[in-house]
Design an enzyme around this catalytic site. Structure first.
Site, PDB file in Angstrom:
ATOM      1  N   PHE A 278       0.849  -1.209   0.000  1.00  0.00           N
ATOM      2  CA  PHE A 278       0.000   0.000   0.000  1.00  0.00           C
ATOM      3  C   PHE A 278       0.874   1.245   0.000  1.00  0.00           C
ATOM      4  O   PHE A 278       1.806   1.375   0.798  1.00  0.00           O
ATOM      5  CB  PHE A 278      -0.882   0.008   1.257  1.00  0.00           C
ATOM      6  CG  PHE A 278      -1.639   1.313   1.457  1.00  0.00           C
ATOM      7  CD1 PHE A 278      -2.881   1.510   0.870  1.00  0.00           C
ATOM      8  CD2 PHE A 278      -1.104   2.341   2.225  1.00  0.00           C
ATOM      9  CE1 PHE A 278      -3.579   2.707   1.046  1.00  0.00           C
ATOM     10  CE2 PHE A 278      -1.789   3.547   2.405  1.00  0.00           C
ATOM     11  CZ  PHE A 278      -3.025   3.728   1.817  1.00  0.00           C
ATOM     12  N   ASP A 364     -28.181 -19.762 -11.525  1.00  0.00           N
ATOM     13  CA  ASP A 364     -26.787 -19.547 -11.115  1.00  0.00           C
ATOM     14  C   ASP A 364     -25.875 -19.520 -12.338  1.00  0.00           C
ATOM     15  O   ASP A 364     -26.321 -19.314 -13.482  1.00  0.00           O
ATOM     16  CB  ASP A 364     -26.394 -20.634 -10.090  1.00  0.00           C
ATOM     17  CG  ASP A 364     -25.357 -20.157  -9.096  1.00  0.00           C
ATOM     18  OD1 ASP A 364     -24.161 -20.167  -9.446  1.00  0.00           O
ATOM     19  OD2 ASP A 364     -25.724 -19.749  -7.970  1.00  0.00           O
ATOM     20  N   LYS A 474     -27.144 -12.363  -7.656  1.00  0.00           N
ATOM     21  CA  LYS A 474     -26.109 -12.966  -6.795  1.00  0.00           C
ATOM     22  C   LYS A 474     -24.777 -12.489  -7.351  1.00  0.00           C
ATOM     23  O   LYS A 474     -24.440 -12.781  -8.500  1.00  0.00           O
ATOM     24  CB  LYS A 474     -26.220 -14.491  -6.847  1.00  0.00           C
ATOM     25  CG  LYS A 474     -25.154 -15.222  -6.046  1.00  0.00           C
ATOM     26  CD  LYS A 474     -25.482 -16.716  -6.015  1.00  0.00           C
ATOM     27  CE  LYS A 474     -24.354 -17.551  -5.439  1.00  0.00           C
ATOM     28  NZ  LYS A 474     -24.647 -18.986  -5.537  1.00  0.00           N
ATOM     29  N   ASP A 476     -20.970 -12.671  -7.340  1.00  0.00           N
ATOM     30  CA  ASP A 476     -19.939 -13.615  -6.896  1.00  0.00           C
ATOM     31  C   ASP A 476     -18.534 -13.073  -7.160  1.00  0.00           C
ATOM     32  O   ASP A 476     -18.345 -12.134  -7.945  1.00  0.00           O
ATOM     33  CB  ASP A 476     -20.149 -14.941  -7.652  1.00  0.00           C
ATOM     34  CG  ASP A 476     -19.761 -16.152  -6.828  1.00  0.00           C
ATOM     35  OD1 ASP A 476     -18.979 -15.992  -5.882  1.00  0.00           O
ATOM     36  OD2 ASP A 476     -20.237 -17.257  -7.157  1.00  0.00           O
ATOM     37  N   ASN A 478     -14.842 -15.267  -7.461  1.00  0.00           N
ATOM     38  CA  ASN A 478     -14.307 -16.602  -7.213  1.00  0.00           C
ATOM     39  C   ASN A 478     -12.798 -16.766  -7.294  1.00  0.00           C
ATOM     40  O   ASN A 478     -12.304 -17.856  -7.594  1.00  0.00           O
ATOM     41  CB  ASN A 478     -15.005 -17.600  -8.144  1.00  0.00           C
ATOM     42  CG  ASN A 478     -16.373 -17.964  -7.612  1.00  0.00           C
ATOM     43  OD1 ASN A 478     -16.533 -18.159  -6.406  1.00  0.00           O
ATOM     44  ND2 ASN A 478     -17.367 -18.017  -8.463  1.00  0.00           N
ATOM     45  N   SER A 525     -18.670 -14.910  -2.413  1.00  0.00           N
ATOM     46  CA  SER A 525     -17.322 -15.021  -2.939  1.00  0.00           C
ATOM     47  C   SER A 525     -16.873 -16.447  -2.657  1.00  0.00           C
ATOM     48  O   SER A 525     -16.334 -16.729  -1.589  1.00  0.00           O
ATOM     49  CB  SER A 525     -16.385 -14.004  -2.262  1.00  0.00           C
ATOM     50  OG  SER A 525     -15.068 -14.227  -2.706  1.00  0.00           O
ATOM     51  N   ASP A 532     -18.268  -9.393   4.802  1.00  0.00           N
ATOM     52  CA  ASP A 532     -17.784  -8.278   5.620  1.00  0.00           C
ATOM     53  C   ASP A 532     -18.853  -7.191   5.666  1.00  0.00           C
ATOM     54  O   ASP A 532     -19.761  -7.177   4.826  1.00  0.00           O
ATOM     55  CB  ASP A 532     -16.450  -7.750   5.078  1.00  0.00           C
ATOM     56  CG  ASP A 532     -16.546  -7.240   3.658  1.00  0.00           C
ATOM     57  OD1 ASP A 532     -17.340  -6.316   3.412  1.00  0.00           O
ATOM     58  OD2 ASP A 532     -15.828  -7.769   2.774  1.00  0.00           O
ATOM     59  N   GLU A 612     -41.158 -36.008   0.765  1.00  0.00           N
ATOM     60  CA  GLU A 612     -40.177 -34.923   0.963  1.00  0.00           C
ATOM     61  C   GLU A 612     -40.777 -33.561   0.593  1.00  0.00           C
ATOM     62  O   GLU A 612     -40.542 -32.558   1.259  1.00  0.00           O
ATOM     63  CB  GLU A 612     -38.926 -35.184   0.124  1.00  0.00           C
ATOM     64  CG  GLU A 612     -38.043 -36.290   0.674  1.00  0.00           C
ATOM     65  CD  GLU A 612     -36.900 -36.674  -0.273  1.00  0.00           C
ATOM     66  OE1 GLU A 612     -35.831 -37.006   0.241  1.00  0.00           O
ATOM     67  OE2 GLU A 612     -37.103 -36.641  -1.506  1.00  0.00           O
TER      68      GLU A 612
HETATM   69  C1  GLA Z   1     -19.247 -19.955  -6.296  1.00  0.00           C
HETATM   70  C2  GLA Z   1     -20.498 -19.768  -5.475  1.00  0.00           C
HETATM   71  C3  GLA Z   1     -21.452 -20.901  -5.735  1.00  0.00           C
HETATM   72  C4  GLA Z   1     -21.785 -20.947  -7.203  1.00  0.00           C
HETATM   73  C5  GLA Z   1     -20.516 -21.085  -8.026  1.00  0.00           C
HETATM   74  C6  GLA Z   1     -20.789 -20.956  -9.498  1.00  0.00           C
HETATM   75  O1  GLA Z   1     -18.502 -21.034  -5.855  1.00  0.00           O
HETATM   76  O2  GLA Z   1     -20.200 -19.672  -4.118  1.00  0.00           O
HETATM   77  O3  GLA Z   1     -22.621 -20.745  -4.968  1.00  0.00           O
HETATM   78  O4  GLA Z   1     -22.473 -19.778  -7.555  1.00  0.00           O
HETATM   79  O5  GLA Z   1     -19.574 -20.085  -7.673  1.00  0.00           O
HETATM   80  O6  GLA Z   1     -19.658 -21.033 -10.259  1.00  0.00           O
END
Ligand code: GLA
Length: 726
Positions: A278, A364, A474, A476, A478, A525, A532, A612
């Protein structure tokens, strides 16, 4: 309330007092943080001793007066305090000197927002702010320390602004957000939350020791590996007793939280942006503002400390429609289909889900570009019509016709080498000039410090959200950052990239959440790798972990609950055997655990038996019935799953104590079992409560406890509703 007497500043909340004082040399001393007391001058608790090798500022006659030993509010490197510093500058002549002395202060009702960063907020009635300006006379560097006091919440938020008042460039090499020097109460344990992908926020408790104890991240994200929340507490502190201090950093990038016990057994705690890699260059007149640290103190143990954070983050950090509106129960197709889906499969899932009380389908990863697996197409945010025949609007119409909402997954900060975006803009990748860079999940990170990248993402995401009635996103991320270097910045500004990345992310999120104010954003993530407080300002819920095993989730959600409200915890019922652990648990148990969060499903509902499906129907009805209690009730951890391997229990209590919900999971059945008696918490001790048609006094349930009916079987679970009857 902020009380002032001759440069003595006493910050009062209902149950805590924080005090600082300007001394005879204009140094801002820290005198106290702890249980509420009056506004007496507590500087008498500071006893100076000449310790040798602890120097004295020029002009000071007493050899006992040394910056190396006295407790201070904000510490600098290079002028005789050898302990952990908050500020390290490099002046234009290459020197590090910066001697901060009091100049002025200001108190006002309310709280300012931080430039480009999320922070907690309140009305003029709810919060009062003290700003103290310190200055180095030689360089004209000015530092404004800001303390916002949320009286009824026992919360103080701190941030720092550094202004280059010199007529030359100033380089900031370290600017932390908070320092607390504990010179009296100083025999602490530090509790931190460590982990890894798929096992986040495990609780670790360690005595602080001479030298430094560090919790940090240099991954460019707050990370699964350590969380930017730590607690300092008495060795004896429990859920219900003992002194506990919380420090929560409202930031999503590199951070450091550090204790240092010094030669005189005093503990210094500092927290802020990690100084590794930094540097920030300030031209004359420029300023730098740090993210904020949210501090709280409880003299009644860890449970109360957590509830302080739950309240402030629920009501003074989360924003938008879904801060209060009930969030839909969703079904996510990730663990149901992974990349192998098309529109027909999704609609079929939605059809069954709609009949069972589920309210939203989340599509997703895999709906865009050439994304048939996780090796390609990140960055190509246009619909793959091979998979989604008729496009997004057609899918959305069909899902909406079932009475369901539609949500969608994005991973905006990333780029695959095999993508149109990469082929068009290889320079948008965050990587060092002339080098190939490091891949992770076969993807690179976009340079979010660039405005053109931010604008591209804003347009691309807007286009998708405008193309259909999308009601949930959502978000993300990764992989973590490496090879951090921006093609847009000159060499002397490369130390700014980590921070500018985070600012670019916040700017993009601010624009999107403002434009799409009715869309529910969920942070993610790789599960809970960016769980956070800063992300909560944009997304009131965050996917807690990619580990959906109900029994592992008990631990993960337990650890998460120390610093974050239950309403933030993304949690789903998934298939058995579980995809991450191969463990089998009853469907009912998976429901009980997932209900301690946002609640949803992540399995192929079309594969479920009729029996179920009936259970799912009951679960969705139960969750809706308890929604307010779970999302806005007070949360009590009744057992520690890291210690108690026999059973786990936790409780929600309505704010008016009229109702509670005891959740129970048998972790390990016993033959000839030991009787389980659980002392409830938070009830009205004068009231009578009913559990399963039996009447108890609130006092009895809390002092003598509730005897759980004997249970057998693997991971059996139960919920007990506790209703006030008089
Ligand atoms: C991450 C997310 C999962 C899913 C995958 C898709 O790992 O935490 O819930 O969305 O990516 O690639």
């Amino acid at each position: 309330m902020i009380q002032m007497k001759n440069k003595l500043f006493t910050l009062q909340t209902t149950n805590t007092t924080y005090q600082m004082k300007v001394d005879q040399y204009d140094v801002l001393l820290h005198t106290y943080y702890g249980s509420r007391i009056d506004d007496s001058d507590l500087s008498y608790t500071i006893q100076s001793v000449d310790r040798g090798f602890s120097g004295n500022p020029y002009g000071v006659v007493e050899r006992s007066y040394s910056l190396d030993t006295i407790p201070q509010e904000y510490t600098t490197f290079g002028t005789g305090d050898y302990r952990s510093s908050c500020l390290q500058v490099m002046n234009s002549d290459g020197s590090h000197d910066c001697e901060l002395r009091y100049v002025k202060h200001e108190v006002y009702q309310g709280k300012k927002t931080l430039e480009g960063m999320p922070s907690i907020y309140g009305t003029e009635q709810e919060v009062e702010t003290l700003e103290v300006t310190l200055k180095d006379e030689i360089s004209n560097v000015e530092v404004i320390l800001s303390y916002s006091v949320f009286e009824t919440l026992d919360i103080i938020a701190r941030s720092v602004k550094v202004i280059n008042g010199a007529d030359k460039q100033l380089k900031l090499q370290k600017v932390l957000s908070c320092c607390v020097d504990f010179h009296i109460a100083n025999d602490f344990d530090m509790i931190s939350f460590y982990g890894r992908h798929s096992y986040e926020r495990a609780v670790e408790r360690t005595p602080v020791r001479h030298g430094k104890l560090v919790v940090d991240s240099v991954r460019g994200a707050s990370s699964h590996h350590q969380n930017p929340f730590v607690i300092l507490c008495d060795h004896q502190a429990t859920e219900t007793t003992g002194n506990c201090y919380g420090f929560s950093f409202v930031y999503s990038g590199n951070f450091i939280a550090q204790t240092e016990v010094d030669q005189a057994n005093q503990t210094r705690f500092v927290m802020g942006i990690h100084p590794t890699a930094f540097e920030f260059l300030l031209e004359p007149g420029d300023s730098f503002t740090t993210p904020e640290v949210v501090m709280s103190y409880s003299e009644h143990g860890l449970g109360q400390l957590s509830r302080n954070y739950h309240k402030v983050y629920r009501h003074h950090l989360c924003r938008g429609k879904y801060k209060t509106a009930r969030r839909p129960i969703l079904i996510n197709n990730w663990e149901a289909t992974y990349f192998d889906f098309d529109d027909k499969k999704l609609v079929k899932i939605a059809e069954d889900a709609a009949k069972l009380g589920i309210e939203m389908l989340v599509m997703d990863d895999g709906w865009f570009g050439n994304r048939f697996d996780d090796n390609r197409a990140l960055g190509d945010w246009f619909v793959n019509e091979e998979k989604l025949k008729g496009g997004l609007s057609s899918l959305c119409e069909r899902v909406n016709a079932l009475g369901m909402k539609l949500g969608i997954w994005f991973e905006p900060e990333m780029i695959s080498e095999d993508s149109d975006l990469y082929r068009a803009h290889p320079d948008w990748v965050l990587r060092t000039n002339g080098r190939k860079g490091t891949l992770s999940r076969n993807q690179f990170v976009l340079d979010m410090s660039r405005k053109d990248v931010e604008d591209y993402l804003f347009e691309a995401i807007s286009k998708i959200l405008d193309s259909a009635n999308i009601e949930y996103v959502k978000w993300d991320m990764n992989r973590h950052l490496s090879n951090v270097w921006s093609a847009k910045l000159p060499p002397e500004r490369q130390g700014e990239v980590y921070h500018r990345y985070v600012l670019g992310l916040y700017s993009l999120l601010e624009r999107l959440t403002t434009k799409y104010e009715d869309v529910l954003f969920e942070g993610c993530s790789g599960g809970g790798g960016r769980f956070d407080p800063a992300m909560l300002a944009y997304s009131p819920q965050i996917w807690c972990s990619d580990n959906t095993d109900a029994i592992d989730r008990i631990n993960i959600q337990y650890g998460t609950s120390f610093g974050y409200p239950i309403s933030a915890v993304g949690s789903h019922v998934s298939a058995c055997p579980n995809h991450q652990t191969r463990r089998s648990t009853p469907l009912h148990t998976r429901g009980v655990v997932a209900m301690s969060g946002t609640f949803g499903y992540e399995l192929d509902i079309n594969q479920m038996t009729e029996e179920e499906k009936e259970i799912v129907k009951e679960q969705t009805a139960t969750f809706k019935r308890y929604y307010d209690l779970i999302s806005d009730g007070d949360y009590y951890r009744l057992t520690n799953p890291f210690d108690n391997h026999y059973y786990a229990a936790w409780e929600f209590v309505a704010q008016d104590q009229s109702k509670a919900l005891l959740n129970f999971v048998l972790l390990k059945p016993q033959s000839n079992p030991q009787i389980i008696n659980i002392k409830l918490q938070g009830l009205d001790k004068e009231a009578k409560y009913c559990i399963n048609d039996q009447t108890y006094s609130g006092q009895a349930l809390m002092k003598a406890g509730f005897s759980v009916p004997v249970m057998y079987g693997d991971y059996t679970a139960a919920q007990f509703e506790i209703v006030k009857i008089s």
